[in-house]
Design a protein around this motif. Structure first.
Motif, short mmCIF file in Angstrom:
data_model
loop_
_atom_site.label_atom_id
_atom_site.label_comp_id
_atom_site.label_asym_id
_atom_site.label_seq_id
_atom_site.Cartn_x
_atom_site.Cartn_y
_atom_site.Cartn_z
N ASP A 22 0.85 -1.19 0.00
CA ASP A 22 0.00 0.00 0.00
C ASP A 22 0.89 1.24 0.00
O ASP A 22 1.08 1.87 1.04
CB ASP A 22 -0.92 0.00 1.22
N PRO A 23 1.46 1.60 -1.15
CA PRO A 23 2.40 2.73 -1.20
C PRO A 23 1.84 4.04 -0.65
O PRO A 23 2.58 4.87 -0.14
CB PRO A 23 2.73 2.85 -2.69
N SER A 24 0.54 4.23 -0.73
CA SER A 24 -0.06 5.49 -0.26
C SER A 24 0.04 5.63 1.26
O SER A 24 -0.03 6.74 1.79
CB SER A 24 -1.53 5.56 -0.66
N GLY A 25 0.15 4.52 1.96
CA GLY A 25 0.16 4.57 3.42
C GLY A 25 -1.23 4.65 4.03
O GLY A 25 -1.38 4.74 5.25
N ALA A 26 -2.28 4.60 3.20
CA ALA A 26 -3.65 4.74 3.70
C ALA A 26 -4.03 3.63 4.67
O ALA A 26 -4.69 3.89 5.68
CB ALA A 26 -4.63 4.78 2.54
N LEU A 27 -3.61 2.40 4.39
CA LEU A 27 -3.93 1.29 5.29
C LEU A 27 -3.30 1.53 6.66
O LEU A 27 -3.96 1.41 7.70
CB LEU A 27 -3.43 -0.04 4.72
N GLY A 28 -2.04 1.91 6.68
CA GLY A 28 -1.36 2.20 7.94
C GLY A 28 -2.00 3.34 8.70
O GLY A 28 -2.13 3.29 9.92
N ALA A 29 -2.41 4.37 7.99
CA ALA A 29 -3.07 5.52 8.65
C ALA A 29 -4.40 5.09 9.25
O ALA A 29 -4.76 5.52 10.36
CB ALA A 29 -3.25 6.66 7.66
N ARG A 30 -5.15 4.24 8.55
CA ARG A 30 -6.42 3.75 9.10
C ARG A 30 -6.18 2.90 10.34
O ARG A 30 -6.90 3.03 11.34
CB ARG A 30 -7.18 2.94 8.05
N LEU A 31 -5.18 2.04 10.29
CA LEU A 31 -4.84 1.23 11.47
C LEU A 31 -4.40 2.12 12.62
O LEU A 31 -4.77 1.89 13.78
CB LEU A 31 -3.74 0.23 11.12
N TRP A 32 -3.62 3.15 12.32
CA TRP A 32 -3.16 4.09 13.34
C TRP A 32 -4.36 4.75 14.03
O TRP A 32 -4.43 4.81 15.25
CB TRP A 32 -2.25 5.13 12.71
N ARG A 33 -5.28 5.29 13.25
CA ARG A 33 -6.46 5.96 13.82
C ARG A 33 -7.27 4.99 14.68
O ARG A 33 -7.77 5.36 15.73
CB ARG A 33 -7.34 6.53 12.71
N HIS A 34 -7.38 3.75 14.23
CA HIS A 34 -8.13 2.75 14.97
C HIS A 34 -7.48 2.45 16.33
O HIS A 34 -8.16 2.36 17.34
CB HIS A 34 -8.24 1.46 14.15
N HIS A 35 -6.17 2.30 16.34
CA HIS A 35 -5.47 1.90 17.56
C HIS A 35 -5.08 3.07 18.47
O HIS A 35 -5.08 2.92 19.69
CB HIS A 35 -4.21 1.09 17.22
N PHE A 36 -4.70 4.21 17.89
CA PHE A 36 -4.13 5.30 18.70
C PHE A 36 -4.91 6.61 18.60
O PHE A 36 -4.63 7.54 19.33
CB PHE A 36 -2.67 5.55 18.30
N ARG A 37 -5.77 6.74 17.62
CA ARG A 37 -6.65 7.88 17.41
C ARG A 37 -5.95 9.14 16.91
O ARG A 37 -6.46 9.82 16.06
CB ARG A 37 -7.43 8.20 18.68
N HIS A 38 -4.81 9.49 17.43
CA HIS A 38 -4.21 10.81 17.18
C HIS A 38 -3.44 10.87 15.86
O HIS A 38 -2.48 10.14 15.65
CB HIS A 38 -3.28 11.20 18.33
#
Length: 158
Positions: free
Chosen positions: A130-146
């Motif tokens: 996922d070169p865009s990083g969108a998956l990682g950003a979604r996971l981040w928001r889910h786990h850490f919110r900020h």
């Protein structure tokens, strides 16, 4: 707010684009900065044996951070985490490469220590999955919110 910037694995072997280097550099000098560099040691992290690939054995950060730390594997080392604790930030801003792996692993380590990890969503890149990083950003928001953006940080005079 006392902040620290953690820059994850922005190094030649991951071929970061010029805009990422330029935009991360815009935050230098506004807060303490720490950069990690992924280097290979099969005795510590068996990338070759388990995944059939490995990062280089020697590497350098492309960002002129205040401190640089070598890591072997996905998560920041205890030395990195201890250094961040000593800086006593109210939050740790995180940017870099491999949003859904190494950046996310840093988020978990920071969260577990109560260091309030905050992803700079437009200063991260994902893996080939996922070169865009969108998956990682979604996971981040889910786990850490900020999360935040470079524009938001610059608007506050960070």
């Amino acid at each position: 707010m006392r902040q620290v910037l953690l820059i994850v694995d922005v190094q030649p072997s991951f071929s970061p684009p010029a805009w990422l280097l330029r935009d991360i550099d815009r935050l230098l000098g506004h807060m303490p900065t720490v950069a990690t560099v992924e280097c290979h040691d099969e005795a510590i992290t068996p990338f070759q044996a388990q995944l059939g690939w490995r990062p280089p054995e020697q590497e350098r950060s492309l960002i002129a951070a205040d401190r640089h730390f070598v890591k072997h594997g996905y998560r920041p080392t205890n030395e990195v985490l201890h250094h961040l604790i000593q800086l006593a930030p109210e939050r740790v801003l995180v940017c870099g490469i491999q949003t859904e792996t190494c950046v996310l692993a840093a988020g978990f380590a920071l969260f577990d220590l109560g260091l309030r990890p905050t992803l700079i969503t437009d200063l991260t890149l994902g893996s080939s999955l996922d070169p865009s990083g969108a998956l990682g950003a979604r996971l981040w928001r889910h786990h850490f919110r900020h999360t935040t953006t470079l524009t938001e940080l610059l608007a506050t005079g960070t």
